[in-house]
Design a protein around this motif. Structure first.
Motif, PDB file in Angstrom:
ATOM      1  N   HIS A 218       0.851  -1.197   0.000  1.00 52.11           N
ATOM      2  CA  HIS A 218       0.000   0.000   0.000  1.00 52.11           C
ATOM      3  C   HIS A 218       0.880   1.237   0.000  1.00 52.11           C
ATOM      4  CE1 HIS A 218      -3.356  -2.600   1.323  1.00 52.11           C
ATOM      5  NE2 HIS A 218      -2.416  -3.197   2.044  1.00 52.11           N
ATOM      6  N   GLU A 219       0.395   2.278  -0.672  1.00 51.95           N
ATOM      7  CA  GLU A 219       1.151   3.531  -0.645  1.00 51.95           C
ATOM      8  C   GLU A 219       0.527   4.480   0.364  1.00 51.95           C
ATOM      9  OE1 GLU A 219       1.535   5.640  -4.355  1.00 51.95           O
ATOM     10  OE2 GLU A 219       3.123   6.908  -3.538  1.00 51.95           O
ATOM     11  N   MET A 220       1.373   5.178   1.125  1.00 47.51           N
ATOM     12  CA  MET A 220       0.861   6.225   2.006  1.00 47.51           C
ATOM     13  C   MET A 220       0.847   7.481   1.177  1.00 47.51           C
ATOM     14  SD  MET A 220       2.915   5.488   5.494  1.00 47.51           S
ATOM     15  CE  MET A 220       2.304   6.954   6.306  1.00 47.51           C
ATOM     16  N   GLU A 221      -0.349   7.896   0.789  1.00 52.42           N
ATOM     17  CA  GLU A 221      -0.425   8.980  -0.179  1.00 52.42           C
ATOM     18  C   GLU A 221       0.012  10.319   0.379  1.00 52.42           C
ATOM     19  OE1 GLU A 221      -4.051   9.000  -2.454  1.00 52.42           O
ATOM     20  OE2 GLU A 221      -3.660   6.893  -2.880  1.00 52.42           O
ATOM     21  N   GLY A 222       0.731  11.051  -0.445  1.00 52.41           N
ATOM     22  CA  GLY A 222       1.128  12.417  -0.103  1.00 52.41           C
ATOM     23  C   GLY A 222       2.140  12.519   1.014  1.00 52.41           C
ATOM     24  N   ALA A 223       2.642  11.400   1.481  1.00 54.03           N
ATOM     25  CA  ALA A 223       3.545  11.462   2.629  1.00 54.03           C
ATOM     26  C   ALA A 223       5.004  11.405   2.209  1.00 54.03           C
ATOM     27  CB  ALA A 223       3.247  10.305   3.569  1.00 54.03           C
ATOM     28  N   THR A 224       5.840  12.210   2.828  1.00 52.39           N
ATOM     29  CA  THR A 224       7.274  12.017   2.737  1.00 52.39           C
ATOM     30  C   THR A 224       7.761  11.976   4.168  1.00 52.39           C
ATOM     31  OG1 THR A 224       8.033  14.287   2.886  1.00 52.39           O
ATOM     32  CG2 THR A 224       7.284  13.544   0.723  1.00 52.39           C
ATOM     33  N   SER A 225       8.858  11.300   4.386  1.00 52.81           N
ATOM     34  CA  SER A 225       9.318  11.149   5.761  1.00 52.81           C
ATOM     35  C   SER A 225       9.819  12.476   6.310  1.00 52.81           C
ATOM     36  CB  SER A 225      10.404  10.092   5.838  1.00 52.81           C
ATOM     37  OG  SER A 225      11.588  10.596   5.291  1.00 52.81           O
ATOM     38  N   LEU A 226      10.051  13.440   5.419  1.00 54.89           N
ATOM     39  CA  LEU A 226      10.521  14.748   5.872  1.00 54.89           C
ATOM     40  C   LEU A 226       9.374  15.613   6.377  1.00 54.89           C
ATOM     41  CD1 LEU A 226      12.976  15.526   2.961  1.00 54.89           C
ATOM     42  CD2 LEU A 226      13.608  15.088   5.309  1.00 54.89           C
ATOM     43  N   SER A 227       8.149  15.286   5.927  1.00 56.10           N
ATOM     44  CA  SER A 227       7.040  16.165   6.268  1.00 56.10           C
ATOM     45  C   SER A 227       6.572  15.900   7.695  1.00 56.10           C
ATOM     46  CB  SER A 227       5.898  15.990   5.279  1.00 56.10           C
ATOM     47  OG  SER A 227       5.184  14.829   5.595  1.00 56.10           O
ATOM     48  N   GLN A 228       6.095  16.956   8.332  1.00 55.26           N
ATOM     49  CA  GLN A 228       5.610  16.844   9.701  1.00 55.26           C
ATOM     50  C   GLN A 228       4.211  16.225   9.718  1.00 55.26           C
ATOM     51  OE1 GLN A 228       7.549  17.857  12.363  1.00 55.26           O
ATOM     52  NE2 GLN A 228       9.118  18.191  10.819  1.00 55.26           N
ATOM     53  N   GLN A 229       3.554  16.267   8.568  1.00 55.25           N
ATOM     54  CA  GLN A 229       2.140  15.879   8.533  1.00 55.25           C
ATOM     55  C   GLN A 229       1.901  14.377   8.490  1.00 55.25           C
ATOM     56  OE1 GLN A 229       3.060  18.533   6.359  1.00 55.25           O
ATOM     57  NE2 GLN A 229       2.244  20.054   7.771  1.00 55.25           N
ATOM     58  N   VAL A 230       2.967  13.607   8.402  1.00 60.57           N
ATOM     59  CA  VAL A 230       2.732  12.185   8.172  1.00 60.57           C
ATOM     60  C   VAL A 230       1.841  11.578   9.261  1.00 60.57           C
ATOM     61  CG1 VAL A 230       4.937  11.606   9.250  1.00 60.57           C
ATOM     62  CG2 VAL A 230       3.846   9.966   7.732  1.00 60.57           C
ATOM     63  N   GLU A 231       0.805  10.876   8.806  1.00 54.43           N
ATOM     64  CA  GLU A 231      -0.154  10.263   9.729  1.00 54.43           C
ATOM     65  C   GLU A 231      -0.223   8.774   9.430  1.00 54.43           C
ATOM     66  OE1 GLU A 231      -1.601  11.797  12.108  1.00 54.43           O
ATOM     67  OE2 GLU A 231      -1.308  13.913  11.569  1.00 54.43           O
ATOM     68  N   PHE A 232      -0.293   7.999  10.481  1.00 53.70           N
ATOM     69  CA  PHE A 232      -0.378   6.553  10.281  1.00 53.70           C
ATOM     70  C   PHE A 232      -1.816   6.081  10.467  1.00 53.70           C
ATOM     71  CE2 PHE A 232       3.829   7.454  12.202  1.00 53.70           C
ATOM     72  CZ  PHE A 232       4.614   7.169  11.114  1.00 53.70           C
TER      73      PHE A 232
END
Lengths: 340, 453
Positions: A218-232
């Motif tokens: 599965h892809e985590m859409e719109g996420a990069t590990s640099l972004s603060q917004q990453v949600e699991f």
């Protein structure tokens, strides 16, 4: 055997990268040392360079960047521009489609000894193609003069084996040098993930992905590990988490604080993608986290240049001993042990 | 018009091109630069060649095919080098290497093709003399440097270099002058072969393209068209490869259709979801494939050559140009009308024109469009949901719902009467019954009103 440290070890692999932790840690000396001693009568050897090499003067320190001396019979990969400036007689065997800012990468065989500036492929896939092409031309051992910096797009971790150059240029504080070198060695030694994961994840060049317990990707859409917004969200059945780009502190911290996800296997492409501090990594591992890689090189040895660019000199023997104890691998000061 | 100008056509030509297994980037560039053929003899000849490639692909061993494909992978775009050679600017070692590499490669490929009697399909120039010039020691290996055997003096200098590495830089300088003289001489000798070299390069691209097209014909079960001379086209079991592929992936079956149209208007009516747009897409695709010499997705095809092909699909908005979907559509159809006034062989495929405006004006626009284009000498295939008077147009209708499932085949009908199946189809899609039932009531009421009047 002590007179020629680790040369025989290199011969067990079909590719080697020589990586410096910092400018002036003796990477080029190490390359010279290796090239001067390989038994060319037994092995066909090709050498290239990755990273932002290309100028005769080192951009950072303004010191003269040496041309590499090749022996007769060695193969080399460099850009068209540097091929035209070669100071040896050589036979072209391939012109690739791989282009760099200095033209396409060409491969040639030295017919006399002589000097050459090396500037090879600038991307990881380009480097892999070059290594594959050299094998097609009957090369037994491909050597990569590797840069280890965020500026380099090509990763040296695609080679089977590796030599790491460290030294006073990295830190003139002995214990700090030992610790920081040991940390990089730990990263280089991170184990590989499963064959299945490698097959599934290797083609993914960007983004963040996860594999569920049924092996579905599965892809985590719109996420990069640099972004603060990453949600699991919605990742209850996550078994493996893959970060294709850089792994940074803030992401690792967020993952650690997620009680459910911190136990899953975290996969990165190779150790050069890990930009976390030792503290953050220790906390992550303490909380039960595990990191694995898709590509890994066998670290053969570490070399030390005890002299810093400013002229400060560490005690060679003490440095070698202390690093060796910390990493459980032989460590050499090549200038001292070989008079090269 | 070149292939690259139409690759993004909404008929999904890109799907066909992406499916071509070309071995070199040069062959792909060459293909994209090819001009659309409008001459009968040229199209005929291109299918003759393709037929030979299909026979070849069908008859050879897979291992032999792999050998050939591997060779073709080595083809590089050396047009800049060829241009330099043509201008007699002295080639450097890398350029000389490229010429030698090409010469050896084309000789090898020529030999492979000759063994399979394919040398008549694509003529590959023999570059033996070029090889001799660049391979003075007769090594037959695609590597290059200014060989010792070009000049005795060079040989001596290099021997001296090996003996006295200390003097190497000095000796290299001396050798460099001689090497440059050799390069000037080689360039001069090669210059007389520049046409052959260029032809060999292009021939290798043509072999690559021929094999790829032939494999596509075999893999996708495409057919060879005959050329129609009366302006009409006729297809049996026509299919759209991309739609078929998508359906097959989903485990569903694609129903091919038969269709023919003349040098006059053809009107297609039929239920929603009846595949009208797909038919237009496929006809556009086939016309382009035909005039660029590809296999045709049908069991049989007879196709007329056209000078210009227009595919107007209503739902393209042009945000960059600030045009609404209606304005963009009007402009596109206007271009068709302008073109119809020229004395050109024309094919226009227009999907539901004026669908985005009110039905009263929409019907008038479509009716008038049909009248305008009926007077012109051109092929027109148009779909519509509006009730219009067909006049002289040939009328086809999608069979539509048949025993609870969609029958996509096209049947000839006398008039242009449009089917009223929208509500039935919406129902079968499971759309909210409150809505659909009310719509049916509205429809009945308006019918009653009409009959009362």
């Amino acid at each position: 055997m002590l007179a020629v440290p680790f040369i025989n070890d290199i011969l067990n692999y079909d590719s080697l990268s020589i990586v410096g932790l910092q400018k002036n840690t003796g990477k080029t000396e190490c390359l010279k040392y290796v090239l001067a001693r390989l038994p060319l009568e037994r092995k066909r050897v090709a050498v290239t360079s990755i990273g932002i090499d290309g100028e005769t003067t080192d951009q950072v320190t303004r010191t003269q960047k040496p041309e590499i001396v090749l022996r007769e019979g060695m193969y080399f990969g460099t850009s068209e521009a540097h091929y035209r400036q070669r100071r040896l007689v050589s036979e072209l065997i391939d012109v690739s489609d791989e282009s760099t800012s200095l033209g396409r990468v060409v491969t040639a065989k030295a017919l006399t000894q002589g000097k050459i500036l090396l500037s090879g492929p600038s991307s990881t896939s380009g480097l892999q193609r070059w290594m594959r092409d050299t094998r097609r031309h009957g090369i037994d051992l491909a050597i990569v003069d590797g840069a280890l910096s965020r500026l380099s797009l090509a990763s040296p971790a695609v080679s089977q084996s590796m030599i790491l150059a460290t030294g006073a240029a990295y830190s003139i504080n002995m214990s700090q040098l030992v610790q920081r070198t040991a940390f990089v060695v730990d990263l280089i030694n991170i184990g590989m993930t499963s064959e299945g994961n490698i097959a599934l994840l290797s083609p993914l060049e960007s983004g963040m992905w996860w594999i569920d317990t049924d092996g579905q990707l599965h892809e985590m859409e719109g996420a990069t590990s640099l972004s603060q917004q990453v949600e699991f969200h919605g990742m209850d059945r996550c078994a493996t988490l893959y970060v294709a780009g850089a792994l940074v502190d803030s992401f690792l911290e967020k993952l650690r604080k997620n009680k459910q996800l911190r136990q899953v296997e975290l996969v990165v492409r190779d150790f050069t993608k890990i930009f976390v501090t030792p503290q953050q990594l220790r906390l992550f591992e303490k909380a039960g986290g595990r990191i694995k890689v898709l590509q890994k090189s066998k670290l053969i040895a570490v070399t030390v240049n005890p002299t810093s660019p400013s002229g400060y000199v560490l005690d060679s023997e003490a440095v070698c001993d202390k690093i060796s104890q910390a990493i459980n691998l032989p460590v050499y000061d090549l200038l001292k042990s070989t008079d090269c | 018009m070149q292939l690259k100008n139409v690759i993004e056509s909404p008929c999904a030509l890109r799907f066909m091109l992406d499916g071509l297994d070309l071995q070199s980037g040069f062959a792909r560039r060459w293909l994209l630069d090819t001009e659309m053929m409008t001459c009968e003899a040229e199209i005929e000849a291109s299918y003759d060649v393709l037929r030979q490639f299909v026979d070849f692909v069908r008859s050879i061993e897979p291992s032999f095919l792999n050998t050939l494909l591997f060779r073709l992978q080595g083809v590089k775009d050396i047009r800049t080098t060829v241009k330099n050679l043509r201008q007699q600017s002295t080639l450097d070692d890398i350029e000389l290497f490229e010429v030698k590499h090409l010469a050896i490669l084309s000789t090898e490929v020529a030999k492979l093709l000759k063994n399979h009697n394919l040398d008549s399909a694509v003529e590959i120039q023999s570059l033996d003399e070029v090889i001799t010039i660049l391979d003075p020691d007769g090594m037959k290996i695609a590597s290059f440097y200014i060989y010792d055997s070009y000049c005795e003096q060079l040989k001596d200098l290099r021997i001296a270099m090996r003996k006295n590495p200390d003097k190497q830089d000095e000796l290299l300088l001396e050798a460099a002058e001689i090497e440059e003289e050799v390069r000037i001489d080689l360039t001069k000798k090669l210059h007389s072969h520049v046409d052959d070299i260029e032809r060999a390069l292009i021939a290798l691209a043509k072999v690559d393209i021929g094999v790829a097209k032939a494999r596509q014909v075999v893999d996708q079960e495409l057919c060879f068209p005959t050329i129609s001379n009366d302006g009409s086209s006729c297809y049996k079991a026509l299919f759209h490869p991309q739609v078929k592929d998508a359906l097959n992936r989903a485990g569903r079956h694609y129903q091919p259709v038969d269709i023919s149209f003349a040098d006059s208007p053809t009107l297609i009516t039929g239920a929603n979801m009846g595949g009208k747009t797909v038919v237009l897409k496929t006809l556009t695709l086939c016309q382009l494939l035909f005039q660029f010499g590809f296999g045709i997705p049908a069991s049989e095809a007879s196709i007329a050559i056209k000078d210009e092909i227009y595919f107007c699909i209503g739902d393209e908005q042009s945000i960059e140009k600030g045009l609404s979907s209606f304005a963009a559509e009007m402009k596109n159809i206007d271009a068709v009308i302008q073109a119809s006034r020229q004395n050109r062989r024309l094919l226009a495929l227009i999907d539901e024109p004026a669908r985005t405006t009110n039905p009263t004006e929409g019907t008038a626009l479509v009716q008038a469009l049909l009248k305008v284009l009926s007077t012109k000498h051109m092929s027109l295939v148009m779909t519509t949901h509006y009730d219009i008077e067909p006049g002289t147009a040939h009328c086809l209708r999608v069979k539509g719902f048949d025993n609870g499932s969609m029958n996509y085949s096209l049947v000839e009908v006398a008039g242009g009467e449009v089917p009223h199946e929208a509500l039935t189809i919406a129902q079968s899609l499971g759309i909210d019954s409150e809505w659909i039932d009310l719509a049916r009531k509205e429809l009945d009421e308006s019918k009653q009103q009409t009959s009362t009047i």
